[in-house]
Design a protein around this motif. Structure first.
Motif, PDB file in Angstrom:
ATOM      1  N   SER A   2       0.785  -1.021   0.190  1.00 41.57           N
ATOM      2  CA  SER A   2      -0.003  -0.029  -0.003  1.00 41.57           C
ATOM      3  C   SER A   2       0.651   1.146   0.051  1.00 41.57           C
ATOM      4  O   SER A   2       2.076   1.098   0.566  1.00 41.57           O
ATOM      5  CB  SER A   2      -1.096  -0.051   1.354  1.00 41.57           C
ATOM      6  OG  SER A   2      -1.523   1.062   1.244  1.00 41.57           O
ATOM      7  N   GLY A   4       0.021   3.679   1.456  1.00 41.59           N
ATOM      8  CA  GLY A   4      -0.079   4.256   3.054  1.00 41.59           C
ATOM      9  C   GLY A   4      -0.513   5.792   2.894  1.00 41.59           C
ATOM     10  O   GLY A   4       0.155   6.687   2.588  1.00 41.59           O
ATOM     11  N   GLN A   5      -1.947   5.916   3.318  1.00 41.84           N
ATOM     12  CA  GLN A   5      -2.423   7.357   3.079  1.00 41.84           C
ATOM     13  C   GLN A   5      -1.993   8.260   1.923  1.00 41.84           C
ATOM     14  O   GLN A   5      -1.705   9.157   2.190  1.00 41.84           O
ATOM     15  CB  GLN A   5      -1.771   8.070   4.594  1.00 41.84           C
ATOM     16  CG  GLN A   5      -2.448   7.489   5.790  1.00 41.84           C
ATOM     17  CD  GLN A   5      -4.066   7.226   5.586  1.00 41.84           C
ATOM     18  OE1 GLN A   5      -4.590   8.365   5.434  1.00 41.84           O
ATOM     19  NE2 GLN A   5      -4.518   6.259   6.373  1.00 41.84           N
ATOM     20  N   CYS A   6      -2.257   7.469   1.060  1.00 40.66           N
ATOM     21  CA  CYS A   6      -1.992   8.306  -0.495  1.00 40.66           C
ATOM     22  C   CYS A   6      -3.339   8.133  -1.176  1.00 40.66           C
ATOM     23  O   CYS A   6      -4.129   7.181  -1.123  1.00 40.66           O
ATOM     24  CB  CYS A   6      -0.777   7.495  -1.239  1.00 40.66           C
ATOM     25  SG  CYS A   6       0.455   7.904  -0.495  1.00 40.66           S
ATOM     26  N   TYR A   7      -3.638   9.317  -2.173  1.00 42.24           N
ATOM     27  CA  TYR A   7      -4.812   9.237  -2.879  1.00 42.24           C
ATOM     28  C   TYR A   7      -4.191   9.595  -4.225  1.00 42.24           C
ATOM     29  O   TYR A   7      -3.351  10.171  -4.677  1.00 42.24           O
ATOM     30  CB  TYR A   7      -5.443  10.621  -2.015  1.00 42.24           C
ATOM     31  CG  TYR A   7      -5.974  10.343  -0.625  1.00 42.24           C
ATOM     32  CD1 TYR A   7      -6.686   9.497  -0.180  1.00 42.24           C
ATOM     33  CD2 TYR A   7      -4.863  10.823   0.210  1.00 42.24           C
ATOM     34  CE1 TYR A   7      -6.840   9.282   1.059  1.00 42.24           C
ATOM     35  CE2 TYR A   7      -5.052  10.544   1.469  1.00 42.24           C
ATOM     36  CZ  TYR A   7      -6.093   9.898   1.927  1.00 42.24           C
ATOM     37  OH  TYR A   7      -6.232   9.727   3.562  1.00 42.24           O
ATOM     38  N   ASP A  23       0.198  12.579  -1.401  1.00 39.03           N
ATOM     39  CA  ASP A  23      -0.046  12.062   0.023  1.00 39.03           C
ATOM     40  C   ASP A  23      -1.173  12.818   1.024  1.00 39.03           C
ATOM     41  O   ASP A  23      -1.830  13.552   0.334  1.00 39.03           O
ATOM     42  CB  ASP A  23       1.111  12.147   0.897  1.00 39.03           C
ATOM     43  CG  ASP A  23       1.906  13.526   1.224  1.00 39.03           C
ATOM     44  OD1 ASP A  23       0.938  14.471   0.738  1.00 39.03           O
ATOM     45  OD2 ASP A  23       2.776  13.788   1.283  1.00 39.03           O
ATOM     46  N   ALA A  24      -1.423  12.290   2.320  1.00 39.91           N
ATOM     47  CA  ALA A  24      -2.518  12.906   3.010  1.00 39.91           C
ATOM     48  C   ALA A  24      -2.162  14.417   2.965  1.00 39.91           C
ATOM     49  O   ALA A  24      -3.381  15.199   3.367  1.00 39.91           O
ATOM     50  CB  ALA A  24      -2.567  12.279   4.360  1.00 39.91           C
ATOM     51  N   ASP A  65      -4.956   4.454  -1.099  1.00 42.83           N
ATOM     52  CA  ASP A  65      -6.079   4.220  -0.178  1.00 42.83           C
ATOM     53  C   ASP A  65      -7.364   4.600  -0.871  1.00 42.83           C
ATOM     54  O   ASP A  65      -8.466   4.187  -0.741  1.00 42.83           O
ATOM     55  CB  ASP A  65      -6.092   5.087   1.022  1.00 42.83           C
ATOM     56  CG  ASP A  65      -4.666   4.761   1.771  1.00 42.83           C
ATOM     57  OD1 ASP A  65      -4.754   3.418   2.329  1.00 42.83           O
ATOM     58  OD2 ASP A  65      -3.739   5.295   1.845  1.00 42.83           O
ATOM     59  N   HIS A  66      -7.424   5.787  -1.718  1.00 45.91           N
ATOM     60  CA  HIS A  66      -8.544   6.280  -2.289  1.00 45.91           C
ATOM     61  C   HIS A  66      -8.373   6.800  -3.689  1.00 45.91           C
ATOM     62  O   HIS A  66      -7.213   7.604  -3.828  1.00 45.91           O
ATOM     63  CB  HIS A  66      -9.360   7.206  -1.440  1.00 45.91           C
ATOM     64  CG  HIS A  66     -10.503   7.811  -1.989  1.00 45.91           C
ATOM     65  ND1 HIS A  66     -11.379   8.840  -1.120  1.00 45.91           N
ATOM     66  CD2 HIS A  66     -11.260   7.680  -3.012  1.00 45.91           C
ATOM     67  CE1 HIS A  66     -12.392   9.027  -2.026  1.00 45.91           C
ATOM     68  NE2 HIS A  66     -12.529   8.304  -3.275  1.00 45.91           N
TER      69      HIS A  66
END
Length: 118
Positions: A2, A4-7, A23-24, A65-66
């Motif tokens: 993953s 990790g907190q990436c869009y 990233d977030a 993640d999204h």
């Protein structure tokens, strides 16, 4: 693996598909581009391949993640749900509007395979 907190965001148009991964905090991690992204014109198989190609070109670190797909024609092919943990989609006009006018008022005209004015 993953990200990790990436869009990721995909702009799926009639002539090309563009992807940005962030990233977030909103920092851009990568950009990618591939072929046509309008399933009504190019067909589901070609468009899904374009989504995958643009996403892979933007980041080779794995699944975001999204993923939001802003699609011309609003039709997203079956299989797109496998590209991220969460996949959402909508018409490309509101996404273009939000991106272009984020920092202030203005007018936007989309004149490509389709057209819209805000």
């Amino acid at each position: 693996m993953s990200l990790g907190q990436c869009y990721a965001g995909i702009d799926a148009g009639g002539t090309s598909t563009r992807c940005v991964v962030a990233d977030a905090r909103g920092s851009i991690l990568g950009r990618g581009q591939a072929g046509p992204g309008n399933a009504l014109i190019a067909g589901h198989d070609q468009v899904l391949a374009a989504y995958r190609g643009a996403l892979a070109a933007a980041s080779d670190a794995g699944q975001p993640d999204h993923l939001h797909i802003a699609a011309a024609g609003t039709q997203v092919p079956p299989g797109a749900e496998s590209l991220a943990a969460v996949v959402t989609s909508g018409n490309d006009a509101p996404a273009a509007f939000a991106g272009a006018l984020l920092h202030g008022p203005g007018v936007i005209a989309i004149a490509g395979t389709g057209s819209a004015v805000y």
